[in-house]
Design an enzyme around this catalytic site. Sequence first.
Site, PDB file in Angstrom:
ATOM      1  N   GLU A  41      24.327   5.904  19.916  1.00 23.33           N
ATOM      2  CA  GLU A  41      23.619   5.348  18.767  1.00 23.33           C
ATOM      3  C   GLU A  41      23.234   6.438  17.760  1.00 23.33           C
ATOM      4  OE1 GLU A  41      19.579   2.651  17.876  1.00 23.33           O
ATOM      5  OE2 GLU A  41      19.824   3.657  19.812  1.00 23.33           O
ATOM      6  N   LYS A 110      22.082  -3.663  14.163  1.00 20.37           N
ATOM      7  CA  LYS A 110      21.134  -3.808  15.270  1.00 20.37           C
ATOM      8  C   LYS A 110      20.098  -4.889  14.969  1.00 20.37           C
ATOM      9  CE  LYS A 110      18.046  -0.863  18.072  1.00 20.37           C
ATOM     10  NZ  LYS A 110      17.491   0.512  18.155  1.00 20.37           N
ATOM     11  N   CYS A 144      21.034  -0.396  22.090  1.00 18.06           N
ATOM     12  CA  CYS A 144      19.793   0.177  22.629  1.00 18.06           C
ATOM     13  C   CYS A 144      18.734  -0.869  22.985  1.00 18.06           C
ATOM     14  CB  CYS A 144      19.258   1.210  21.636  1.00 18.06           C
ATOM     15  SG  CYS A 144      18.081   2.386  22.362  1.00 18.06           S
TER      16      CYS A 144
END
Length: 260
Positions: A41, A110, A144
């Site tokens: 990431e 995200k 994540c």
Amino acid sequence: MKISIIQCSLVFGDVEKNFALIEKKIVEAAGETPDVIVLPEMWNTSFFPNNVKEIADIEGKRSKDLLSKLSKQFNVNIIGGSVANTIDGELYNTSYVYDREGKEIASYNKVHLFSPSGENKYFKSGSELCIFKMDGIKCGLSICYDVRFPEWIRKSALEDIEILFLPAAWPEVRNMHWDTLNRARAIENQMFVVCVNSLGMTENSKFGGHSAIIDPWGEYILHPDDVEEVKIGAINLKVIENIRSSINVFRDRRKDLYTL
């Protein structure tokens, strides 16, 4: 399918060094002729300096140019981790996926932003699943903090994905959570999870590594560690067929009692 994961120490806030590092690592990984290379990431800036919007990629151009060039050059699929990226002036945490011909086949902003670090104050949240086919295999991608939301990952599983790719910038202090959540998502959704975390430091945090490939039984194909390295593992998709025929949780769901 052979999968290479790049676990490396990013340089906090230094875009030039990080681009040079990632290009070098992709070239190194390609030397093992994998089918897929996976990045961590926010590899262009690390996660995340206060001036992140100023140094972020613009419309993904520089990141996309690099990933397209290298995927075509080495005839390899690349899961581009994610980058700090501005789209129409708004800052996003964006992942790009490229096929062997250098063509962008998916992108993802995200969805779940990590409020304890203030990510939600800097970045705009995405709102769509990322589902794509790579070498004929149906895959999904989250980033994540998304892994802490099982209902979000289950939405991808209900699209019949076989592999979930999960780039991250996860702190060492919560490595136990990282290991446990990734194995749980693999087991409960009966799919492979390929999770790639970075190493290195920010001003007040240390990233934990522990990148891994996990099979649908929750067993490690590549074991987590904190060594800076390019790791490669092979997955056999027949494992999914075997587990879903012996313990078919998707058949036995009580959709009359709960929905997504």
